[in-house]
Design an enzyme around this catalytic site. Structure first.
Site, PDB file in Angstrom:
ATOM      1  N   SER A 146       0.850  -1.188   0.000  1.00 41.80           N
ATOM      2  CA  SER A 146       0.000   0.000   0.000  1.00 41.80           C
ATOM      3  C   SER A 146       0.887   1.240   0.000  1.00 41.80           C
ATOM      4  CB  SER A 146      -0.907   0.010   1.240  1.00 41.80           C
ATOM      5  OG  SER A 146      -0.105   0.109   2.420  1.00 41.80           O
ATOM      6  N   LYS A 147       0.259   2.414  -0.008  1.00 41.03           N
ATOM      7  CA  LYS A 147       1.037   3.652  -0.043  1.00 41.03           C
ATOM      8  C   LYS A 147       1.912   3.815   1.191  1.00 41.03           C
ATOM      9  CE  LYS A 147      -1.509   6.598  -3.232  1.00 41.03           C
ATOM     10  NZ  LYS A 147      -2.155   7.914  -3.432  1.00 41.03           N
ATOM     11  N   ARG A 148       1.456   3.289   2.318  1.00 44.72           N
ATOM     12  CA  ARG A 148       2.280   3.432   3.527  1.00 44.72           C
ATOM     13  C   ARG A 148       3.552   2.608   3.432  1.00 44.72           C
ATOM     14  NH1 ARG A 148       1.581  -0.721   7.436  1.00 44.72           N
ATOM     15  NH2 ARG A 148       0.008  -2.252   6.841  1.00 44.72           N
TER      16      ARG A 148
END
Length: 373
Positions: A146-148
């Protein structure tokens, strides 16, 4: 043709879920009587592909070998929508054939679609390309990327100070390796040694610490001139416009410790700006004897004022003689000088730093540090 209405299909799926079976088309319109009934209630239609209802379909994958699917579990999927447009499955197969695609390399999430595509290839009389289903990429915690974790635009990595060659190298190692040791490849080397049979079947881990390490290796391998050219925009962002000769002098002192281009402005800051406030805070935080520190700095400044040779070697000799003559520990004296001219307790080699900063800067900074203390 399938004339089943959206309402019927929705009711069918809910009934399947209630009975604990996987949702899928129930082949209603493969029965002529049921098709006629569905047609009477709905004039719209789609085209479905009639999959075999018994037996097995075997897919040959370059990474996973033979993968067997139970035909009875595969429903009749839509290949032409009611608006006349083909679905991905149909368009994909026809496009790949017309473009003479030899290898289809895609994420492993597409593996369940492979038996449907094989059925379409056989129906058209096409030869199926070689399938290469690549491993899924997970975050360090082994959850979906994911973006994290860093799943974002490649331009983000450019703006964070990563080199294109390092990003390419990092991405190539996600699910592939040449051997158990080699981790740094140029683009030309990658194109020469890459082979499908070295792609792994298990999930790859997207680890930003690994990217930092690879980027650091590439930065250390750069010539001073090349690194200086890459760093120009980053230095300009702080309002610094140093001469080429000065940049070539300071970069070798920090190059070994840089991991990203974006690290450079903070790492090199004391070469451009005086660290007076940092000096005072550093001394207070480390609880040094202020009076003793001032004595160290005053003696060092007096000793350096008349030094004609400002090379790192001459500076080291002069300051070591000072410590021996006064009976002072070099760690205390050298530490005080380092903090006074850089504002840091950890910095590049002290005597090289003094030499590159130059006589005027160093003597002014030591004087102002004494005044501040």
């Amino acid at each position: 043709r399938c004339y089943c209405s959206p309402e019927r299909l929705d009711t069918m799926r809910k009934d399947q879920q209630a009975r604990g079976i996987s949702p899928g088309y129930d082949r209603n319109c493969r029965d002529e009587v049921k098709q006629a009934m569905a047609k009477a209630n709905n004039s719209n239609w789609v085209v479905r592909f009639a999959m075999p209802t018994t037996g097995q379909i075997t897919i040959r994958d370059a990474v996973r070998g033979e993968v067997v699917f139970d035909s009875g579990l595969l429903d009749d999927f839509v290949i032409l929508k009611s608006d006349g447009f083909p679905t991905y499955h149909l368009a994909n197969v026809v496009d790949d054939h017309l473009m003479a695609i030899s290898h289809v390399m895609r994420a492993e999430e597409w593996l369940p679609s492979a038996p449907r595509h094989l059925a379409l290839y056989e129906a058209f009389g096409y030869e199926m390309p070689e399938l290469v289903h690549l491993p899924i990429i997970l975050g360090p915690d082994r959850s979906k990327l994911s973006k994290r974790h860093g799943a974002t635009s490649v331009l983000y990595y450019r703006d964070q100070g990563y080199l294109p060659s390092a990003v390419l190298n990092f991405l190539a190692l996600l699910g592939w390796s040449l051997d158990d040791m080699t981790e740094i490849f140029s683009k030309d080397e990658l194109s020469r040694v890459f082979s499908i049979n070295r792609i792994v079947g298990h999930a790859a881990i997207f680890n930003l610490e690994k990217l930092d390490w690879i980027n650091g290796v590439y930065m250390r391998q750069m010539t001073t001139e090349s690194l200086a050219e890459h760093l120009r925009p980053w230095l300009a962002g702080r309002g610094w416009a140093p001469s080429d000769s000065y940049v070539r002098q300071i970069l070798p002192l920090e190059q070994e410790r840089l991991k990203k281009l974006s690290d450079a402005p903070d790492a090199l800051e004391f070469f451009f700006e005086e660290p007076i406030a940092e000096t005072v805070l550093m001394c207070k935080a480390s609880k040094v004897d202020i009076a003793e520190t001032k004595r160290y700095l005053q003696a060092a400044r007096e000793s350096l004022c008349d030094l004609a040779d400002w090379s790192a070697e001459a500076l080291e000799t002069r300051l070591r003689v000072l410590c021996e003559t006064r009976g002072w520990k070099t760690s205390g004296v050298f530490g005080a000088i380092r903090v006074s001219i850089t504002g840091r307790t950890a910095a590049p080699p002290l005597f090289s730093t003094i030499s590159v900063l130059g006589r005027d800067r160093v003597l002014v900074r030591i004087r102002r540090a004494i005044e501040a203390l």
